[in-house]
Motif scaffolding. Structure first.
Motif, mmCIF file in Angstrom:
data_model
loop_
_atom_site.group_PDB
_atom_site.id
_atom_site.type_symbol
_atom_site.label_atom_id
_atom_site.label_comp_id
_atom_site.label_asym_id
_atom_site.label_seq_id
_atom_site.Cartn_x
_atom_site.Cartn_y
_atom_site.Cartn_z
ATOM 1 N N UNK A 229 54.730 35.830 36.823
ATOM 2 C CA UNK A 229 54.132 36.924 36.059
ATOM 3 C C UNK A 229 52.639 36.694 35.834
ATOM 4 N N UNK A 230 52.257 35.433 35.558
ATOM 5 C CA UNK A 230 50.839 35.118 35.361
ATOM 6 C C UNK A 230 50.044 35.343 36.641
ATOM 7 N N UNK A 231 50.640 34.996 37.779
ATOM 8 C CA UNK A 231 49.965 35.212 39.066
ATOM 9 C C UNK A 231 49.734 36.701 39.293
ATOM 10 N N UNK A 232 50.725 37.517 38.975
ATOM 11 C CA UNK A 232 50.594 38.958 39.167
ATOM 12 C C UNK A 232 49.566 39.551 38.207
ATOM 13 N N UNK A 233 49.529 39.047 36.976
ATOM 14 C CA UNK A 233 48.530 39.514 36.019
ATOM 15 C C UNK A 233 47.126 39.109 36.455
ATOM 16 N N UNK A 234 46.995 37.942 37.068
ATOM 17 C CA UNK A 234 45.704 37.505 37.597
ATOM 18 C C UNK A 234 45.240 38.455 38.696
ATOM 19 N N UNK A 235 46.153 38.841 39.568
ATOM 20 C CA UNK A 235 45.828 39.786 40.642
ATOM 21 C C UNK A 235 45.370 41.117 40.046
ATOM 22 N N UNK A 236 46.024 41.541 38.962
ATOM 23 C CA UNK A 236 45.665 42.805 38.321
ATOM 24 C C UNK A 236 44.248 42.778 37.766
ATOM 25 N N UNK A 237 43.750 41.582 37.450
ATOM 26 C CA UNK A 237 42.413 41.447 36.890
ATOM 27 C C UNK A 237 41.301 41.414 37.924
ATOM 28 N N UNK A 238 41.619 41.406 39.203
ATOM 29 C CA UNK A 238 40.604 41.397 40.254
ATOM 30 C C UNK A 238 39.911 42.762 40.337
ATOM 31 N N UNK A 239 38.778 42.806 41.027
ATOM 32 C CA UNK A 239 38.181 44.089 41.368
ATOM 33 C C UNK A 239 39.174 44.844 42.247
ATOM 34 N N UNK A 240 39.370 46.120 41.909
ATOM 35 C CA UNK A 240 40.416 46.918 42.568
ATOM 36 C C UNK A 240 41.781 46.247 42.406
ATOM 37 N N UNK A 241 41.958 45.596 41.237
ATOM 38 C CA UNK A 241 43.210 44.882 40.992
ATOM 39 C C UNK A 241 44.436 45.767 41.068
ATOM 40 N N UNK A 242 44.304 47.026 40.627
ATOM 41 C CA UNK A 242 45.441 47.938 40.682
ATOM 42 C C UNK A 242 45.940 48.117 42.114
ATOM 43 N N UNK A 243 44.962 48.111 43.061
ATOM 44 C CA UNK A 243 45.346 48.277 44.464
ATOM 45 C C UNK A 243 46.060 47.028 44.979
ATOM 46 N N UNK A 244 45.479 45.855 44.675
ATOM 47 C CA UNK A 244 46.101 44.609 45.109
ATOM 48 C C UNK A 244 47.471 44.415 44.461
ATOM 49 N N UNK A 245 47.574 44.765 43.168
ATOM 50 C CA UNK A 245 48.847 44.598 42.467
ATOM 51 C C UNK A 245 49.904 45.548 43.014
ATOM 52 N N UNK A 246 49.496 46.782 43.313
ATOM 53 C CA UNK A 246 50.467 47.735 43.861
ATOM 54 C C UNK A 246 50.955 47.287 45.229
ATOM 55 N N UNK A 247 50.022 46.789 46.064
ATOM 56 C CA UNK A 247 50.417 46.293 47.386
ATOM 57 C C UNK A 247 51.294 45.058 47.267
#
Length: 277
Positions: A229-247
């Motif tokens: 879950x922490x790894x996924x939340x970290x991805x969400x915090x990236x630039x365009x994180x919503x895109x990376x998290x959705x993918x």
């Protein structure tokens, strides 16, 4: 015609083990379908990404929670045992070379991981799970920190995560999973890219988690190391994180499909065990 115990053959035992292994792959698939779905949803709406324990809690809270939990406990425990069989008996013939031992070490870690998840599902079934979850890995790491060598254990786990990421990428790129699966040709055109996408997404979470573990190792005083879950939340915090998290969410759903495909199409070979009686 009723069969007596004396009439049973060793093949009957093998069939039981094969069925248990397939149930384990299916259970893993269900867990990642849930994790992937909520990760994808979190990318576009309020909510938090989940880890595998959260997925078990979702199953526990469903309409047939108790029945499903019993099935999950048995299936995940069977999967952990199957992983141990893969390690000890080398059923996939990885060998004893450096590469083979590396792969089998990864399978051993997987055995403990899914064994811990089965244990967590058991605590939910018995109504004894704590709010924080606990779990085998955190307990081991917490103990290591108490003994003064937790930082090094965390670095070791981070290195293992990074190595697992590399292994997943290689398996995806070369479609190495195909030699262990008998996928019908009319379904291969769809399942192959889905499996490759799923393995790549899983590799990404391993990379992020390895980074989180390595950079924060010195700060974990009680074994509260980050999970999926922490790894996924970290991805969400990236630039365009919503895109990376959705993918990534879609990729974890694909990994769930890959696991279910293994449940159906994997070639499972149980070696003969010498009779010592």
């Amino acid at each position: 015609m009723t069969r007596t115990i004396d009439s049973l053959t060793p093949e009957d035992g093998k069939d039981w083990l094969k069925s248990a292994a397939r149930a384990g792959y299916a259970a893993r698939g269900l867990v990642f379908l849930i994790v992937g779905y909520f990760s994808f949803r979190a990318a576009f709406a309020s909510g938090e990404a989940m880890d595998t324990k959260d997925a078990i809690e979702v199953i526990a809270g469903s309409g047939f929670g108790v029945v499903l939990l019993v099935v999950m406990v048995l299936a995940l425990a069977a999967f952990a045992v199957w992983r141990l069989i893969q390690v000890v008996m080398d059923v996939d013939r990885h060998g004893t070379g450096a590469k083979g031992l590396f792969v089998r070490a990864g399978l051993l870690i997987s055995a403990f991981s899914y064994g811990g998840l089965a244990l967590y599902a058991t605590t939910l079934l018995l109504g004894s799970a704590s709010d924080g979850g606990g779990g085998g890995k955190s307990g081991v790491i917490a103990y290591a920190y108490e003994q003064g060598y937790g930082v090094w254990v965390t670095y070791l786990i981070a290195a293992g995560m990074a190595a697992a990421a590399i292994a997943h990428v290689v398996k995806a790129a070369k479609a190495g999973f195909e030699k262990y699966m008998a996928i019908p040709e009319d379904r291969r055109w769809l399942l192959k890219p889905v499996c490759q996408f799923g393995l790549t997404a899983r590799a990404l979470t391993f990379v992020v988690l390895a980074g989180l573990l390595a950079t924060g190792a010195a700060g974990y005083s009680s074994g509260d190391t980050p999970g999926l879950d922490a790894a996924l939340q970290e991805i969400a915090g990236w630039s365009f994180g919503w895109l990376f998290l959705s993918l990534t969410g879609l990729g974890l759903i694909a990994f769930g499909v890959y696991s279910i495909a293994e449940a159906i199409y994997r070639r499972i070979t149980i070696p003969n065990v010498p009779d010592v009686g």
